[in-house]
Design a protein around this motif. Structure first.
Motif, PDB file in Angstrom:
ATOM      1  N   SER A 198       0.929  -1.187  -0.024  1.00  0.00           N
ATOM      2  CA  SER A 198      -0.013   0.025   0.016  1.00  0.00           C
ATOM      3  C   SER A 198       0.955   1.179  -0.149  1.00  0.00           C
ATOM      4  CB  SER A 198      -0.913   0.127   1.274  1.00  0.00           C
ATOM      5  OG  SER A 198      -1.608   1.208   1.123  1.00  0.00           O
ATOM      6  N   ASN A 199       0.817   2.092  -1.091  1.00  0.00           N
ATOM      7  CA  ASN A 199       1.535   3.349  -1.228  1.00  0.00           C
ATOM      8  C   ASN A 199       0.680   4.534  -0.776  1.00  0.00           C
ATOM      9  OD1 ASN A 199       3.925   1.820  -2.314  1.00  0.00           O
ATOM     10  ND2 ASN A 199       3.416   2.194  -4.275  1.00  0.00           N
ATOM     11  N   LYS A 200      -0.084   4.300   0.010  1.00  0.00           N
ATOM     12  CA  LYS A 200      -0.911   5.421   0.508  1.00  0.00           C
ATOM     13  C   LYS A 200      -0.018   6.651   1.168  1.00  0.00           C
ATOM     14  CE  LYS A 200      -5.215   6.588   3.004  1.00  0.00           C
ATOM     15  NZ  LYS A 200      -6.367   5.943   3.933  1.00  0.00           N
ATOM     16  N   ALA A 239      -5.273  14.423  -2.087  1.00  0.00           N
ATOM     17  CA  ALA A 239      -6.430  13.814  -2.582  1.00  0.00           C
ATOM     18  C   ALA A 239      -6.518  12.680  -1.562  1.00  0.00           C
ATOM     19  CB  ALA A 239      -6.164  12.983  -4.007  1.00  0.00           C
ATOM     20  N   TYR A 240      -7.560  11.795  -1.740  1.00  0.00           N
ATOM     21  CA  TYR A 240      -7.724  10.496  -0.985  1.00  0.00           C
ATOM     22  C   TYR A 240      -7.324   9.381  -1.772  1.00  0.00           C
ATOM     23  CZ  TYR A 240     -10.247   6.329   0.664  1.00  0.00           C
ATOM     24  OH  TYR A 240     -10.493   5.152   1.095  1.00  0.00           O
ATOM     25  N   TYR A 241      -6.055   8.797  -1.603  1.00  0.00           N
ATOM     26  CA  TYR A 241      -5.641   7.812  -2.058  1.00  0.00           C
ATOM     27  C   TYR A 241      -5.997   6.285  -1.408  1.00  0.00           C
ATOM     28  CZ  TYR A 241      -2.571  11.132  -4.639  1.00  0.00           C
ATOM     29  OH  TYR A 241      -2.149  11.908  -5.416  1.00  0.00           O
ATOM     30  N   ASN A 242      -6.337   5.366  -2.117  1.00  0.00           N
ATOM     31  CA  ASN A 242      -6.518   4.004  -1.502  1.00  0.00           C
ATOM     32  C   ASN A 242      -6.018   2.879  -2.413  1.00  0.00           C
ATOM     33  OD1 ASN A 242      -7.174   2.233   0.487  1.00  0.00           O
ATOM     34  ND2 ASN A 242      -9.397   1.936  -0.254  1.00  0.00           N
ATOM     35  N   PRO A 243      -4.825   2.602  -2.586  1.00  0.00           N
ATOM     36  CA  PRO A 243      -4.121   1.768  -3.383  1.00  0.00           C
ATOM     37  C   PRO A 243      -4.074   0.362  -2.503  1.00  0.00           C
ATOM     38  CG  PRO A 243      -2.329   3.409  -2.675  1.00  0.00           C
ATOM     39  CD  PRO A 243      -3.646   3.504  -1.981  1.00  0.00           C
ATOM     40  N   LEU A 244      -4.602  -0.657  -3.021  1.00  0.00           N
ATOM     41  CA  LEU A 244      -4.348  -2.027  -2.259  1.00  0.00           C
ATOM     42  C   LEU A 244      -4.108  -2.883  -3.374  1.00  0.00           C
ATOM     43  CD1 LEU A 244      -7.644  -1.784  -0.230  1.00  0.00           C
ATOM     44  CD2 LEU A 244      -5.372  -1.451   0.682  1.00  0.00           C
TER      45      LEU A 244
END
Length: 808
Positions: free
Chosen positions: A270-272, A282-287
């Protein structure tokens, strides 16, 4: 030699009447004391003449030898041209002991011919220790990240991506194999933020080989490089676990009975935290999640079966809010302020499975049958609206004055599904003076593609590009024109066939050792009915000098058959008349092992030239490649690569890699002549340096430094021939401090529960030490006079990361 041959030789070498007390085992790896490379065919035997037995090492330098328990057993490690290493063992019943032996070259001139494990040097292959990938500093770790720093001619101007360019080629020109199976990656990814985990799981790897070009016919038909990965066959139960601020991993391996082995690996990324520090609020949500399994089963000493499976789930959610970016020069400073609405949701899921049947009818023949299947389901959805204010703040006034006001909308609904099935037979025949290798392969592809994306740009109330004006109707309603309109609706089904035949020869002359490799590849594709033949050859010479030097010259034809993205044009249509891109490579290289500061070093140098024709021009933005789908260009790439590798600090490996390169192309009909290709990068340098604190060897420092000149770019409405401006240089330094909390010899953990854990270490990483503002791409906006401005999209700033790792 196939690693399974070790087990065949083991069974052939053992006496049939083994006694009950012979139930202890030693196993391990044999390497060269100077180069550290694994040594194949090392003889390992007990010294008891009445009960003598032995084995030889495989290609990875590994061996397994059962010995008598509860008694002293003297074992000799022997190889021609090296000093014998004799050790004594006394193991308990059922005990398994791992040993690592570094054989020392015998300096005495022997009357017979000296044979060394120079096969990888003769093939122009770089052998890489997988353990190095676990200590590499940077936001993206793994084998591919290691390749960026150690591979000759490799470069990458994006620390968030695992992809790399090699000697002027693009990302689609690199081959990746895992256990002889070609690996594919997602098709729709357009930015490094969307990238999940690469296929290769470092915890499961035993051997890494890399070639920057001029590789043999046994490898595929792409035009740049090959990365050949081998997964490990476990010898005992082991595992590892890691947890950090950017994700974690778990790995287990071991034996099931006497015939079956397993490896299991799970990774999460997760690179949040990385993305949250970038310019765009921004809102980031990388899973990103990945699970792999590797199983082997030995039916008998001659036959074995292996299975490799992978399931990856990658999701990326992005909801931008505001972006503030300052850019320009000392005399002209601008600020862009953008307010966003909307979001992006992407899913990239893939499955992979392969069965590998190995059959060795004799010690001189190895046969293999491989069947595999790959499936990827990808979707990319976004609707993002941005309202921007462009201000001139050159006077120092933070408020500035307005240069431009505008709005844009980006839209995409993209779906792609691909299924790829392979069946391949491979074989090797071993001769005293070299090997004969062959392969026959069939591949079936089914691709389903539905894509629609566009961008609408409005600057100060005027659509860009503007709709046509109808004379006499000044107020006529017209639909605004859009930029970057891309619509595809394609179902592609095709078959590919490929084969190769390769022969190696070794000649031992009075003053040198000669290694000759010749091969030929053939391929056919039903989509365009193209049939290709690609001959390749190389010659390596190792003079009998005091200095250990190998000279190599390779020449060959490399014809890259288009995959889906290459024959889909900028509007989404498919060109059914597309042809393969073709090239001729010539590479001259030297490989010198020497001693400096009483420590081992290795210097490698290469000079290369590649002539290419039937090229498909393309543009590169972030990591997205857009092809013209026309074979209307010729080009070339030329350069020099250097790498110095060795122990600058005693007992610790470090290296410096430098490349000078030029690649250009001439597009038919543009009347421009040769222009830089999108990957034209004059200079690239990578430094990977390790050190430790005196009197505190349990603390180590790892430094990765990368400097590269800029790449070509231009506004999106410009033609390919106008894309000749250069981005700024890329420079980045990452440092990792490793604290070894526990190792296998820790006395404080011998008599408590911690003894089951072999190693514990803590990594504290400092990313982008110098806080360089590296540019990955540009956002284009217009002022009141319709003048375009390139607003840089910067990569990650300076940050701190931490990771805790256990091995057991």
């Amino acid at each position: 030699m196939n690693k399974f041959l070790t087990y065949i030789l083991l069974f052939l070498a053992l006496p049939f009447g083994l006694k009950a007390q012979q139930n202890a085992t030693i196993y391990g790896r044999i390497s060269d004391s100077i180069s550290g490379e694994p040594m194949e065919m090392v003889n390992i035997y007990t010294s008891d003449a009445d009960k003598q037995k032995g084995v030889v090492t495989d290609k990875e330098g590994r061996f397994v030898l059962p010995i008598a328990a509860n008694t002293n057993v003297e074992i000799t490690f022997s190889y021609s041209g090296y000093k014998n290493n004799i050790q004594t063992f006394n193991l308990k019943t059922g005990e398994r002991k791992e040993v690592k032996i570094a054989l020392v070259e015998d300096k005495i001139n022997l009357p017979s011919v000296t044979i060394k494990t120079d096969s990888y040097r003769n093939e122009g292959i770089t052998k890489i220790e997988p353990q190095w990938a676990k200590t590499t500093a940077g936001p993206t770790t793994g084998i591919e990240t290691l390749i960026k720093s150690i591979g000759e001619g490799t470069s990458s101007n994006n620390e968030l991506s695992s992809q790399y360019s090699v000697r002027g080629g693009n990302y689609d020109e690199n081959l990746v194999y895992v256990n002889d199976i070609e690996i594919f990656r997602p098709f729709l990814i357009r930015s490094a933020q969307q990238e999940g985990l690469s296929f290769v799981n470092t915890d499961m790897v035993s051997d890494v080989s890399f070639s920057s070009g001029g590789f043999d016919a046994k490898y595929g038909d792409k035009m740049s490089s090959v990365l050949d990965i081998k997964y490990r066959k476990p010898q005992e139960f082991a595992g590892s676990a890691a947890i950090g601020l950017l994700g974690g991993s778990v790995h287990l391996e071991g034996l099931i009975g006497k015939r079956m082995t397993y490896q299991l690996g799970y990774r999460n990324k997760s690179n949040k935290r990385l993305f949250s520090a970038m310019d765009t609020g921004a809102y980031y949500n990388p899973l990103f999640n990945d699970f792999q399994i590797y199983l082997t089963y030995d039916f008998n000493p001659k036959t074995s079966l292996a299975f490799l499976g992978n399931y990856a789930v990658n999701q990326y959610t992005f909801m931008p809010r505001r972006q503030v970016t300052k850019f320009g020069s000392i005399s002209e400073v601008y600020k862009l302020d953008v307010y966003f609405e909307g979001q992006e949701r992407d899913v990239f899921n893939s499955m992979f499975g392969a069965l590998m049947l190995n059959y060795n009818p004799s010690q001189k023949t190895a046969l293999k049958l491989i069947v595999s299947a790959f499936n990827t389901n990808e979707s990319e959805n976004y609707d993002i609206q941005g309202e921007y204010w462009l201000k001139d703040i050159s006077s120092g006034d933070t408020a500035g004055y307005d240069k431009g006001i505008g709005k844009y909308i980006e839209h995409a609904r993209n779906r792609l599904q691909a299924n790829i099935f392979n069946a391949e037979h491979k074989g090797t025949r071993f001769f005293e003076n070299g090997n004969l290798m062959w392969s026959v392969k069939a591949q079936y592809e089914l691709i389903y593609d539905r894509q629609k994306e566009w961008k609408l740009m409005d600057s100060a109330g005027y659509s860009i590009p503007s709709p046509p004006i109808i004379i006499g109707q000044p107020n006529n309603p017209t639909v605004p024109l859009v930029q970057n309109l891309f619509i595809s609706n394609n179902n592609i089904e095709s078959y590919r066939f490929a084969a190769y035949l390769q022969r190696e020869w070794k000649f031992y002359l009075d003053n040198s050792t000669l290694f000759l490799n010749t091969g030929i590849r053939s391929q056919a594709w039903t989509f365009n009915n193209e049939v290709l033949v690609s001959p390749r050859a190389s010659i390596s010479v190792k003079p009998k000098w005091k200095q250990d030097i190998v000279f190599r010259f390779a020449v060959g034809v490399y014809q890259q058959s288009p995959f889906y993205r290459e024959y889909r044009d900028l509007s989404g249509s498919v060109n059914e008349d597309i042809l393969s891109q073709k090239s001729i490579h010539s590479v001259f290289s030297t490989d010198w092992n020497f001693t400096m500061l009483s420590r081992p070093f290795r210097l490698l140098g290469s000079i290369y030239y590649k002539y290419m024709w039937d090229l498909i021009p393309y543009t590169l933005d972030n990591v997205r490649i857009r092809y013209s789908a026309q074979n209307n260009a010729v080009g070339y790439a030329q350069g020099v690569d250097l790498r110095l590798f060795g122990q600058f600090i005693e007992g610790i490996d470090s290296w410096i890699t430098m490349s000078v390169m030029q690649t250009k192309e001439d597009i038919d009909g543009d009347n421009t002549g040769y222009i830089p290709r999108p990957t034209d990068q004059l200079f690239n340098m990578n430094i990977s340096f390790q050190d430790y604190i005196p009197r505190m060897p349990y603390i180590r420092i790892y430094l990765n430094f990368n400097f590269a000149t800029g790449l070509p770019f231009a506004p999106p409405q410009y033609t390919r021939t106008e894309q000749i401006s250069m981005r700024p240089e890329y420079m980045r330094a990452d440092i990792a401090f490793t604290f070894r909390i526990k190792d296998e010899n820790a006395s404080w953990a011998k008599n408590n529960f911690m003894k089951v854990i072999k190693k514990i270490w803590l990594n504290v990483e400092w990313f982008n030490v110098f806080s360089n503002m590296n540019v990955v791409s540009y956002m284009w906006v217009n002022d009141f006079d319709n003048r375009p401005y390139a607003v840089p999209n910067y990569l990650t700033p300076s940050q701190i990361n931490a990771k805790l790792t256990f091995e057991f």
